[in-house]
Scaffold this active site. Structure first.
Site, mmCIF file in Angstrom:
data_model
loop_
_atom_site.group_PDB
_atom_site.id
_atom_site.type_symbol
_atom_site.label_atom_id
_atom_site.label_comp_id
_atom_site.label_asym_id
_atom_site.label_seq_id
_atom_site.Cartn_x
_atom_site.Cartn_y
_atom_site.Cartn_z
ATOM 1 N N ASP A 1 40.605 52.524 33.017
ATOM 2 C CA ASP A 1 40.393 52.213 34.437
ATOM 3 C C ASP A 1 40.754 53.401 35.320
ATOM 4 O OD1 ASP A 1 39.386 49.698 34.025
ATOM 5 O OD2 ASP A 1 41.300 48.671 34.240
ATOM 6 N N GLU A 2 41.800 54.144 34.908
ATOM 7 C CA GLU A 2 42.110 55.394 35.611
ATOM 8 C C GLU A 2 40.906 56.339 35.581
ATOM 9 O OE1 GLU A 2 46.906 56.248 35.032
ATOM 10 O OE2 GLU A 2 45.441 57.386 33.878
ATOM 11 N N LEU A 3 40.287 56.429 34.421
ATOM 12 C CA LEU A 3 39.135 57.314 34.254
ATOM 13 C C LEU A 3 37.986 56.897 35.170
ATOM 14 C CD1 LEU A 3 37.764 59.645 32.758
ATOM 15 C CD2 LEU A 3 37.092 58.016 30.974
#
Length: 965
Positions: free
Chosen positions: A84-86
């Site tokens: 999700d960070e990506l």
């Protein structure tokens, strides 16, 4: 988690995304120390409590970072948090141009791209309990990030050396990235790169002066400010001299003005407010040994340049002087030939500029899409207009937009007018009148046609057009068309409205025009009437004597901007037109015949589209000045008059004259006719036997189903469109058409759904083959075949052919290979789903650009990727690209295929690869791609389209180590 309270921390913040257990603590601590030494804050998620979704604090931290580093390890994909960070990182890359760097920490980049090996197994485990949409987004994100060239941990003997290089690369990127003050300006990076190539910053031998030229509101000052922000640290002294426009009107004499300007410049650049100078040698005296960057913004007088940058020798080696102006002539007069002309943004860029101003995001929210398109059309892509209108409409409800847009369509916003009006106000009176004539009558008209229109007037048209071009108030295209920006047309409208009633030479106000037409109240001053009859609320009856008091009227334009079936303008049968009329443009003309008093002796253009006419006039009229005749959609016109006297006629448009049966023999006298359009004259049966006009270059006969034979046309013809019914009579005499370059053949299947009501499918002959003799057209460059459902094969075609387009020929299976010496470049086969393997081989192997049905990238494209992006390997100069597109619905409109290049995470601009036609299923586009230099590192190509209804599902490249074809 490291942080700082400094308000400028964001400028030097780098976010690092990694899977904690995989990455050595020594790697992270060494990286953090290197960043601190370079004044950079490293931000990560280690101090943030983890939940089901990433927190607002983390999202904010990512968005406020200038660079994100993604450390990809074997277990990175085992963490949904990391994935999700990506997604958020790549969203910032797309939305705000954030730089993304990669480190492949014990994992192969291809395993990341393709999600294979141990990395792929971890992703599959993470996706077990996730939705299909989550899986798709993560997979695409990993493909995208895997295509970003980065450091490979296994290629380094010492971890510390790799960390030092990463820190050095980050520091370099931060020093060359644009300030956050300008990052929201769409396309700014492309502008800066073009400017930097003109500045030759690596040349320290002498000073260089570069111009930035373009119309008001295009973004010249913003580009200059961004350059100043980026480059200032490389110069000993810098100065931004803003808004010089009008400084020459200070009341000082020439010497005093120059002394004042030099004092202002030296005070700013030396930061000495009380500085006084007493002679004009002060600038070279103080700056001749200094490396300076000086911006002279909005210059509008040659004296300003003479005062501030008369000689490059005034400044030290390596100095750069940047001059922004609307007036190209000023730059030429000062021998500044190194000039960047700022272009209008593309429609996609314009949409993004407006949406960022109106919605604080890059695209329109649901329900606002059509309203956004109206704004873009109204602003004609001018950045100033888009930003001002965006801020005017921000946070307004959808219902309020309609009222605001209606108001803005009729009067300029004061901020926009204040900027644009200055250029008009500074013109000579004659050039102002020419400006107004272009705004209301001649926009998008041919240069020579306008000169003919204004022949006999007191205007110096040639010099006037040159002046308007230099002042950036009009542009003249390569084809010679005069183009004026829509907002500048509004400036013209408001200039007319400010004039006194009795002194107006051009009438545009509905009430004023109605008063003239009904009450004979016109003035001899009036030379033009521009009348939008879609604004009429009540019927208007034109007096028979309406034009008697405006005998000097030269230009009469009556038109509709909105579709309306009601006819509210009525005229007397014995109405007398002005005797010196040169332009008669009357849409939806209400009579069945022009008045018997009509004398078109001076007429240059007759435009009567969408009329009720059954005939134009009786007998022969004096038409020696007539150059253009437009009778489009004269659906009731049964006969054409004798045109024997129209010896200078160049363009005649009879398209959709659906009641017309015969072309009169007098056409044989039209010895200067260059273009004749007869498309969809469905009842046309008779044309002159000898139609051999030496001047005729373009002939359109699409939809003339009753014509079974091609007329005996000029051997000088260059462009010809015909129905397949005419091919049956095609003989070897076509070899006489040695000048024919473009041939269009239309069958019975309608590929133009917008014109379905006039096409009437099934009217064609449904020919089964193209005549063999077509190969004898040895000058033919383009052949287009549309909607011929029974053609199964194509014969040998001329070796001169460069482009072949075949659309919706559903039985087509084979075509003859082109010889080695063939000039063929483009082979497009839309919706030809029966193409055999040999035909497909010919299309993909023998063309530079190709377009054909298909779902998979061909085997010769060795570098492939699922999705819409892939990396070109280093040491690549030339390659072919292949993109697989998939429509989300059965048919879509024409669309642009676009490609954005990114090097080291930085966008180097987006370009339009090709305009592609509507399709019914998956198709392949294959095209040639050349880079300016061989690459020392990979470049990421991201493909997209201008249509929301088109998805790109696969792409590939085929590398050439020598030149292709």
């Amino acid at each position: 988690m490291a942080s700082s309270s400094s308000p400028r921390t964001w400028r030097y913040r780098v976010f690092t995304s990694f899977h904690g257990p995989d990455v050595r603590k020594t790697f992270l601590s060494h990286l953090r120390k290197q960043f601190i030494c370079n004044g950079i804050t490293m931000f990560d998620d280690q101090g943030i409590e983890r939940g089901q979704t990433i927190s607002p604090e983390l999202t904010r931290g990512i968005r406020e970072s200038r660079i994100s580093i993604v450390v990809l390890s074997k277990n990175y994909a085992s963490s949904s948090w990391c994935l999700d960070e990506l997604l958020e990182i790549l969203k910032c890359k797309e939305d705000i141009g954030q730089i993304v760097m990669t480190v492949f920490y014990g994992v192969d980049p291809s395993d990341v791209r393709k999600q294979t090996g141990e990395f792929g197994i971890r992703l599959s485990e993470t996706c077990d309990s996730k939705t299909e949409e989550e899986r798709r987004r993560w997979s695409q994100a990993l493909n995208d990030v895997g295509n970003i060239a980065g450091e490979h941990f296994l290629n380094w003997d010492k971890e510390s050396k790799m960390v030092e290089k990463i820190a050095r690369d980050v520091s370099n990127k931060l020093n060359t990235t644009i300030s956050k003050d300008f990052e929201d300006m769409v396309g700014i990076e492309a502008h800066l790169q073009k400017m930097q190539s003109l500045l030759h910053l690596d040349n320290e031998d002498g000073a260089i002066i570069v111009g930035i030229c373009g119309p008001s509101g295009i973004g010249k000052t913003t580009i200059a400010r961004a350059l100043h922000s980026r480059l200032s640290s490389s110069f000993q002294l810098t100065c931004f001299m803003e808004n010089l426009k009008g400084s020459s009107n200070s009341g000082l004499d020439e010497y005093g003005l120059k002394l004042c300007l030099q004092q202002q410049l030296l005070s700013k650049i030396l930061n000495q407010n009380d500085l006084r100078i007493f002679h004009l040698g002060a600038i070279p005296e103080r700056l001749c040994d200094q490396k300076v960057l000086i911006i002279l913004d909005d210059v509008d007088d040659l004296q300003q340049l003479e005062a501030l940058a008369n000689e490059t020798s005034w400044f030290g080696p390596g100095s750069r002087i940047i001059v922004t102006t609307e007036d190209q002539e000023l730059l030429e007069q000062h021998d500044i030939n190194n000039t960047y002309h700022v272009d209008f943004p593309t429609t996609k860029e314009a949409r993004k500029i407006f949406c960022r101003s109106a919605f604080r995001q890059s695209s329109a929210p649901y329900g606002f899409e059509k309203l956004v398109e109206r704004v873009i059309k109204l602003c004609s892509n001018l950045p100033l207009g888009l930003r001002v209108m965006g801020s005017s409409l921000r946070r307004k409800k959808e219902d309020d937009w309609e009222s605001i847009l209606h108001r803005l369509e009729n009067s300029l916003d004061r901020k926009i007018e204040g900027v644009l009006r200055v250029g008009y106000d500074n013109l000579h009176k004659s050039d102002q009148f020419l400006f107004l004539l272009i705004a209301f009558f001649f926009n998008n008209q041919d240069n020579d046609h306008v000169k003919a229109m204004l022949g006999g007037s007191n205007l110096d048209v040639r010099y006037g057009l040159k002046t308007l071009t230099y002042k950036s108030l009009i542009q003249i295209s390569i084809k010679g068309e005069i183009m004026m920006h829509k907002l500048l047309q509004q400036v013209g409208k408001e200039a007319v409205q400010r004039q006194d009633n009795g002194k107006r030479q051009i009438l545009i106000d509905t009430d004023e025009i109605c008063d003239v037409l009904e009450n004979d109240s016109g003035s001899r001053n009036v030379m033009g009437i521009s009348f939008d009859i879609s604004t009429l609320l009540n019927d208007v009856y034109i007096s028979a004597e309406a034009f008697k008091r405006i005998r000097n009227l030269r230009f009469l334009s009556i038109y509709k901007t909105r579709f309306d079936t009601n006819v509210r303008l009525h005229l007397s049968e014995d109405m007398v037109f002005p005797p010196q009329l040169r332009l008669l443009h009357w849409e939806v003309y209400p009579g069945k015949c022009l008045p018997h008093t009509f004398r078109p002796e001076y007429l240059v253009e007759l435009n009567l589209r969408d009329n009720q006419l059954e005939k134009l006039w009786e007998g022969i009229q004096p038409l020696t000045n007539l150059k253009k005749m437009e009778l489009l959609r004269s659906c009731h016109l049964k006969e054409l008059p004798d045109l024997s006297d129209a010896t200078n006629l160049e363009v005649l448009n009879l398209a959709r004259c659906e009641s017309l049966v015969e072309i009169p023999p007098s056409f044989g006298n039209l010895h200067k006719l260059e273009k004749l359009i007869m498309d969809f004259c469905r009842k046309l049966k008779v044309v002159p036997t000898h139609f051999n006009l030496a001047s005729l270059e373009s002939l359109g006969m699409m939809g003339c189903w009753q014509l079974k034979k091609i007329p005996d046309i000029s051997t000088n013809i260059t462009t010809l469109s015909m129905t397949d019914t005419m091919l049956e009579d095609l003989t070897e005499s076509i070899r006489l058409w040695s000048g024919l370059q473009v041939l269009d053949i239309y069958g019975s299947v309608n590929i133009y759904h917008a014109t379905a009501e006039i096409y009437l499918e099934g009217r064609g002959a449904d020919i089964e083959k193209i005549p063999y003799c077509i190969k004898d057209l040895d000058g033919l460059k383009e052949l287009h075949i549309y909607g011929c459902p029974k053609i199964a094969s194509l014969p040998e075609l001329p070796s001169s052919l460069k482009r072949l387009i075949v659309d919706t020929c559903e039985s087509l299976e084979t075509l003859v290979p082109f010889p080695f010496e063939s000039a063929i470049e483009d082979l497009y086969f839309s919706n030809c789903f029966k193409l055999g393997q040999e035909a497909r081989r010919v299309i993909t192997k023998q063309s530079r650009d190709a377009w054909l049905p298909g779902r998979n990238v061909p085997a010769e494209f060795h570098h492939r990727a699922v999705g819409n992006s892939l990396t070109i390997p280093s040491d690549t100069y030339e390659c072919r690209i292949c993109v697989v597109i998939s429509p989300k619905q059965k048919m879509v409109e024409y669309f642009d295929l676009l490609c954005r290049q990114r090097k080291n995470g930085i966008s180097t601009g987006q370009k339009r690869l090709q305009l592609l036609p509507k399709v019914q299923a998956e198709h392949l586009f294959i095209g040639h791609f050349t880079l300016s230099d061989k690459l020392d590192s990979g470049v990421l190509l991201e493909f997209s389209t201008s249509s929301k209804d088109i998805a790109i599902i696969e792409c590939g490249i085929q590398i050439f180590h020598g030149h292709y074809r």
